[in-house]
Design a protein around this motif. Structure first.
Motif, PDB file in Angstrom:
ATOM      1  N   GLN A 231      31.302  -5.752   1.400  1.00  0.00           N
ATOM      2  CA  GLN A 231      32.297  -4.737   1.732  1.00  0.00           C
ATOM      3  C   GLN A 231      31.611  -3.565   2.442  1.00  0.00           C
ATOM      4  O   GLN A 231      30.582  -3.088   1.982  1.00  0.00           O
ATOM      5  CB  GLN A 231      32.988  -4.232   0.468  1.00  0.00           C
ATOM      6  CG  GLN A 231      33.859  -5.270  -0.221  1.00  0.00           C
ATOM      7  CD  GLN A 231      34.101  -4.922  -1.674  1.00  0.00           C
ATOM      8  OE1 GLN A 231      33.244  -5.159  -2.513  1.00  0.00           O
ATOM      9  NE2 GLN A 231      35.253  -4.345  -1.964  1.00  0.00           N
TER      10      GLN A 231
ATOM     11  N   ASP B  40      37.869  -2.120   3.003  1.00  0.00           N
ATOM     12  CA  ASP B  40      37.414  -3.320   2.293  1.00  0.00           C
ATOM     13  C   ASP B  40      37.531  -3.170   0.779  1.00  0.00           C
ATOM     14  O   ASP B  40      37.447  -4.165   0.056  1.00  0.00           O
ATOM     15  CB  ASP B  40      35.944  -3.620   2.633  1.00  0.00           C
ATOM     16  CG  ASP B  40      35.757  -4.121   4.051  1.00  0.00           C
ATOM     17  OD1 ASP B  40      36.761  -4.518   4.673  1.00  0.00           O
ATOM     18  OD2 ASP B  40      34.616  -4.108   4.537  1.00  0.00           O
ATOM     19  N   TRP B  41      37.660  -1.936   0.296  1.00  0.00           N
ATOM     20  CA  TRP B  41      37.661  -1.675  -1.145  1.00  0.00           C
ATOM     21  C   TRP B  41      39.099  -1.663  -1.656  1.00  0.00           C
ATOM     22  O   TRP B  41      39.907  -0.842  -1.225  1.00  0.00           O
ATOM     23  CB  TRP B  41      36.987  -0.338  -1.449  1.00  0.00           C
ATOM     24  CG  TRP B  41      35.501  -0.379  -1.279  1.00  0.00           C
ATOM     25  CD1 TRP B  41      34.807  -0.522  -0.124  1.00  0.00           C
ATOM     26  CD2 TRP B  41      34.528  -0.287  -2.312  1.00  0.00           C
ATOM     27  NE1 TRP B  41      33.456  -0.514  -0.358  1.00  0.00           N
ATOM     28  CE2 TRP B  41      33.255  -0.383  -1.713  1.00  0.00           C
ATOM     29  CE3 TRP B  41      34.591  -0.121  -3.692  1.00  0.00           C
ATOM     30  CZ2 TRP B  41      32.064  -0.324  -2.429  1.00  0.00           C
ATOM     31  CZ3 TRP B  41      33.416  -0.069  -4.420  1.00  0.00           C
ATOM     32  CH2 TRP B  41      32.170  -0.174  -3.796  1.00  0.00           C
TER      33      TRP B  41
ATOM     34  N   CYS C 243      38.728  -9.087  -3.042  1.00  0.00           N
ATOM     35  CA  CYS C 243      39.060  -8.455  -1.769  1.00  0.00           C
ATOM     36  C   CYS C 243      38.938  -9.468  -0.633  1.00  0.00           C
ATOM     37  O   CYS C 243      38.390 -10.563  -0.797  1.00  0.00           O
ATOM     38  CB  CYS C 243      38.169  -7.242  -1.523  1.00  0.00           C
ATOM     39  SG  CYS C 243      36.475  -7.658  -1.059  1.00  0.00           S
TER      40      CYS C 243
ATOM     41  N   VAL D 135      29.669  -3.193  -4.596  1.00  0.00           N
ATOM     42  CA  VAL D 135      30.669  -4.015  -3.913  1.00  0.00           C
ATOM     43  C   VAL D 135      30.849  -5.280  -4.734  1.00  0.00           C
ATOM     44  O   VAL D 135      29.999  -5.650  -5.543  1.00  0.00           O
ATOM     45  CB  VAL D 135      30.236  -4.348  -2.472  1.00  0.00           C
ATOM     46  CG1 VAL D 135      29.950  -3.080  -1.693  1.00  0.00           C
ATOM     47  CG2 VAL D 135      29.029  -5.262  -2.442  1.00  0.00           C
TER      48      VAL D 135
END
Length: 572
Positions: free
Chosen positions: A232, A237-238, A417, A226
């Motif tokens: 994440q 979230d990715w 992110c 992450v």
């Protein structure tokens, strides 16, 4: 320097060879590549029997060799003539050409490709169908500490060329490295495309990576992480990279934690032996639980590891660990009946084997009875924000140079992110006063925990662990999730004691994907005295051996054979 890598297809299998031959011995005048198997034979009264046993062993123990390499055979031996039984055996293998050279030629056994230039080691290529790797690597032929990034297929050396020794106990072991470590010859990406585009190819490897290479390990690739080892959790979230798959159960159990690729790869691929991760608040331990594999966070002294932002290892002792007390804290008992029952049986069995006391203790009760004067709040309330506030602060300050350098070079902000952006926003607004308070809370936790909980070399703590979330779940926005809290990982994270995740069994769940019952892994988190890392590992190994329990796990959908039931009868 001009380099090439040649990919060779052999039926359904693919292999790679590097541009330079690995042994300059000339056995043909043809410039075209062909296959060859090399057998290194010592003194033997029955060469045919020795060859037959070697062939069987190769098929059982090496996933690079296959019978197609027996088309041409090279025997490294001082023998100059061969019996009819040897020739008949080679013919039965489909050998068309036999070569032999004296034992003075230092050629290692195993599969090769060869031409007039010499012998080329065969590197088997395997697909990464779980998306665990960011890139695969092959060691440089000029410098063992340097690697070349290669195609997405993972290239693996034959195990037959490994020569284990006291100085090289990891010889032949295939090792994956989390993309927070530096690896000489390739970029360090930290799970973020902007960071990767800014950073140059690494000119040195992190100390932990160099240690693995010095011990004989072969680095086969860098695994996904992450962003910057952050938080994440689910597919949503990715943004920069594909979220790795967890092979367990129906294949859609969540793969969590920042060492996510390291765990995903070990769970999925039988050709991988070891993976390196990092762990601040659970980034090795949480993925180990979710994937049903062993995970270890060693003792540390709170200082930063050179070339990697994780705490340094503390001084180690070779003393054995045979505790007389096992703390089983009530606050960490599992909400899943099957998990809790399995954990109770395992801990009771360990206590009986050790002749130790199993103590069902309440952390809150112990805290209220022994906490320093002047503190009115309970344990979990006192340390609710300690770790996460330090993470907020660390994320913001440590990555300041990255943000500044990226803007200077590209005249724009770097993309991260939404979870990372949230961590930055919290870190930017965190006051220095609060940061100092959090540091004081760490000291308070450690002094209390090491005095009133893990207060001697006679005590260990065990906590049941499992994770049954799914990769297609959606979470609310990061600012609505709530990252506060204190979990069992943080005792070791803050105090520096060793923490071992041990997979102990599996429980059944009904899969919405397959519509059939599936198995999810169950683990125990074992926390031991600082510096007794080897003793903690030895304790678990000796117990499993004494009880005849599995000391390793399977790859694929289940950590253990589905028929294996860890119950009171087996543990007795």
């Amino acid at each position: 320097m001009f380099r090439t890598t040649t990919v060779i297809e052999l039926g359904s299998k693919a292999f790679a060879i590097q541009s330079q031959c690995d042994h300059g011995i000339q056995l043909t005048e043809s410039p075209h590549l062909d296959l060859r198997a090399c057998f290194v034979l010592g003194n033997s009264t029955n060469l045919a029997d020795t060859l037959q046993k070697a062939h069987i062993s190769w098929l059982q123990n090496d996933d690079v060799f296959c019978d197609a390499f027996l088309k041409n055979v090279l025997l490294v031996t001082n023998e100059t003539s061969f019996s009819a039984s040897v020739l008949q055996l080679l013919a039965s293998w489909g050998c068309r050409t036999l070569f032999h050279v004296a034992s003075t030629e230092k050629v290692l056994p195993g599969p090769y490709f060869f031409s007039s230039l010499g012998l080329y080691c065969a590197w088997r290529l395997f697909p990464d169908d779980k998306g665990a790797f960011i890139l695969s690597t092959i060691p440089s032929q000029e410098d063992p500490y340097t690697v070349w990034g290669v195609i997405s297929l993972c290239g693996l050396p034959s195990r037959l060329k490994a020569c284990k020794s006291e100085r090289a106990p990891l010889a032949g072991m295939r090792v994956a490295v989390k993309d927070l470590f530096h690896l000489k010859g390739v970029h360090t990406g930290c799970g973020n495309r902007a960071y990767r585009s800014l950073s140059a190819i690494s000119v040195t490897s992190s100390d932990a990576v160099r240690s693995v290479i010095d011990l004989g390990g072969v680095i086969v690739g860098k695994t996904k992480t992450v962003e910057f080892g952050g938080s994440q959790e689910v597919t949503g979230d990715w943004s920069d990279y594909f979220y790795p798959l967890n092979a367990r159960g129906d294949g859609y159990i969540a793969a969590t934690g920042s060492s996510i690729g390291s765990a995903s790869s070990l769970t999925a691929y039988p050709w991988l032996d070891i993976s390196l991760g990092t762990d601040a608040g659970g980034s090795i331990r949480d993925p180990a639980v979710a994937h049903g594999i062993y995970g270890f966070r060693p003792s540390h002294d709170g200082k930063l590891t050179p070339n990697v932002v994780i705490p340094c290892g503390a001084e180690q002792s070779d003393n054995p660990l045979r505790p007389s007390r096992i703390i089983f804290p009530e606050e960490y008992w599992s909400d899943h009946g099957g998990v809790q029952s399995l954990a109770e049986d395992w801990v009771a069995s360990l206590a009986d084997w050790l002749g130790a006391d199993k103590i069902d203790m309440s952390i809150e009760d112990q805290w209220n009875a022994t906490k320093p004067e002047g503190i009115s709040r309970g344990f979990f309330d006192t340390f609710n924000k300690t770790f996460i506030d330090l993470i907020y602060s660390g994320f913001w300050t440590y990555l300041a140079d990255f943000r500044e350098e990226y803007r200077e070079k590209f005249a724009s902000d770097s993309y991260v992110c939404k979870v990372t952006q949230y961590l930055w926003d919290k870190g930017r607004s965190l006051s220095e006063t609060r940061r100092q308070e959090a540091l004081a809370e760490v000291s308070l936790h450690n002094s209390w925990f090491l005095e009133h909980m893990l207060n001697d070399e006679e005590t260990i703590m065990i906590v049941p662990r499992y994770k049954l979330d799914f990769r297609d779940e959606y979470l609310c926005a990061p600012e609505l999730r709530g990252f506060d809290g204190f979990d069992s990982n943080l005792h070791a994270s803050l105090s520096g004691v060793p923490n071992l995740i041990v997979p102990v069994g599996q429980c059944e769940y009904q899969s919405d994907i397959t519509g059939t019952p599936q198995q999810f892994p169950v683990s125990l988190s074992i926390i031991g005295p600082k510096g007794l890392d080897v003793g903690l590992l030895g304790l678990v190994h000796d117990y499993l051996t004494a009880k005849g329990l599995p000391a390793s796990v399977l790859t694929g959908r289940t950590a253990f054979h589905p028929s294996m039931k860890l119950n009171k009868e087996l543990l007795a």
